[in-house]
Scaffold this motif. Structure first.
Motif, short mmCIF file in Angstrom:
data_model
loop_
_atom_site.label_atom_id
_atom_site.label_comp_id
_atom_site.label_asym_id
_atom_site.label_seq_id
_atom_site.Cartn_x
_atom_site.Cartn_y
_atom_site.Cartn_z
N ALA A 67 0.69 -1.21 -0.05
CA ALA A 67 0.06 -0.07 0.03
C ALA A 67 0.93 1.28 -0.15
CB ALA A 67 -1.08 -0.14 1.32
N VAL A 68 1.94 1.26 0.74
CA VAL A 68 2.99 2.40 0.80
C VAL A 68 3.91 2.77 -0.45
CG1 VAL A 68 4.74 3.33 1.90
CG2 VAL A 68 2.93 2.34 3.17
N ILE A 69 4.48 1.45 -1.23
CA ILE A 69 5.65 1.44 -2.05
C ILE A 69 5.10 0.98 -3.41
CG2 ILE A 69 7.36 1.85 -0.39
CD1 ILE A 69 8.16 -1.24 -1.24
N GLY A 70 3.97 0.32 -3.50
CA GLY A 70 3.59 -0.38 -4.94
C GLY A 70 3.95 -1.73 -5.09
N ASN A 71 3.59 -2.34 -6.02
CA ASN A 71 3.79 -3.74 -6.24
C ASN A 71 5.30 -3.88 -6.75
OD1 ASN A 71 2.79 -6.42 -6.71
ND2 ASN A 71 3.25 -6.00 -8.88
N GLU A 72 5.65 -3.16 -7.67
CA GLU A 72 7.23 -3.42 -8.44
C GLU A 72 8.18 -3.24 -7.08
OE1 GLU A 72 10.15 -1.32 -11.53
OE2 GLU A 72 8.05 -1.12 -11.83
N ASP A 73 8.13 -2.12 -6.36
CA ASP A 73 9.10 -2.09 -5.22
C ASP A 73 8.74 -3.08 -4.23
OD1 ASP A 73 10.52 -0.08 -6.42
OD2 ASP A 73 9.29 1.57 -5.46
N THR A 74 7.63 -3.62 -4.24
CA THR A 74 7.45 -4.66 -2.80
C THR A 74 7.97 -5.85 -3.34
OG1 THR A 74 5.47 -3.58 -2.08
CG2 THR A 74 5.63 -5.91 -1.62
N LYS A 126 10.43 -6.31 -5.13
CA LYS A 126 12.09 -6.19 -4.99
C LYS A 126 12.27 -6.39 -3.43
CE LYS A 126 12.91 -2.98 -8.90
NZ LYS A 126 13.17 -1.92 -9.49
N ALA A 127 11.50 -5.78 -2.45
CA ALA A 127 11.92 -5.85 -1.30
C ALA A 127 11.58 -7.14 -0.57
CB ALA A 127 11.14 -4.74 -0.48
N VAL A 128 10.87 -7.97 -1.10
CA VAL A 128 10.60 -9.18 -0.76
C VAL A 128 11.71 -10.17 -1.26
CG1 VAL A 128 9.06 -11.29 -0.91
CG2 VAL A 128 8.10 -9.13 -0.57
N GLU A 129 12.08 -10.00 -2.44
CA GLU A 129 13.08 -10.67 -2.94
C GLU A 129 14.46 -10.35 -2.08
OE1 GLU A 129 13.31 -9.55 -7.26
OE2 GLU A 129 11.68 -10.80 -7.78
N PHE A 130 14.69 -9.09 -1.90
CA PHE A 130 15.79 -8.66 -1.09
C PHE A 130 15.69 -9.40 0.26
CE2 PHE A 130 18.32 -6.08 1.87
CZ PHE A 130 19.55 -6.18 1.19
N LYS A 131 14.60 -9.49 0.76
CA LYS A 131 14.67 -9.94 2.14
C LYS A 131 14.85 -11.43 2.27
CE LYS A 131 11.22 -10.59 5.91
NZ LYS A 131 10.00 -10.76 6.36
#
Length: 178
Positions: free
Chosen positions: A145-152, A154-159
């Motif tokens: 909801a805060v950063i959008g689908n594309e960045d989410t 990326k964040a999940v992949e990084f995590k």
């Protein structure tokens, strides 16, 4: 025995699956299942390769939200989440070793490939895993909801990459000190 959900309707003998007897409510469609009979059924269970039965969409997912009392002993039944994917909960009387399945919950268990794992659903480990999964899903939804689908994504992949990295602490320290 009266239906724990309807309270005024008598339960009648039924089968929720081939060879699996239960006491069913003709009004709400729920079933009171003896885990003793379930265990006997599992010992003799031969999985059917009917993909339609396992993957069909359960159109009406009904879950009793209020606390139920066991129709046998009148004690409160405990609610156990089935999966992190659905909100349905199965009610268990730990005193009588009987479970209440709301209408279509047996079909839901089949569609989730859990019909042969019912006792595991009632374990602390199973419930803890569901709570962790639900919490993680909630955190991802908030991030989305805060950063959008594309960045989410990326964040999940990084995590996930960072989770088992041998230098995880060093990388987190680096990230926290720009």
């Amino acid at each position: 025995m009266q239906c724990p959900r309807c309270r005024t309707v008598s339960l009648a003998p039924t089968k929720i699956d081939s060879g699996l007897p239960a006491m069913g409510c003709p009004q709400c469609g729920g079933s009171f299942l003896s885990l003793l009979y379930y265990r006997v059924w599992i010992e003799n269970f031969v999985p059917l390769n009917d993909e339609n039965a396992l993957t069909e969409n359960i159109a009406e997912e009904v879950d009793t939200k209020t606390a139920l009392t066991c129709p046998k002993c009148a004690r409160l039944m405990t609610k156990f989440y089935v999966s992190g994917e659905v909100d349905n909960r199965i009610d268990l009387c730990s005193s009588c070793d009987e479970a209440w399945l709301d209408k279509n919950e047996w079909r839901l268990l089949q569609s989730l490939h859990l019909a042969d794992k019912l006792p595991k659903v009632f374990t602390d480990q199973w419930q803890q895993r569901i709570r962790r999964d639900r919490l993680e899903t909630s955190r991802i939804d908030k991030l989305l909801a805060v950063i959008g689908n594309e960045d989410t994504v990326k964040a999940v992949e990084f995590k996930n990459w960072l989770k088992d990295h041998p230098y995880k602490k060093t990388i987190i320290h680096f990230l926290n000190h720009d």
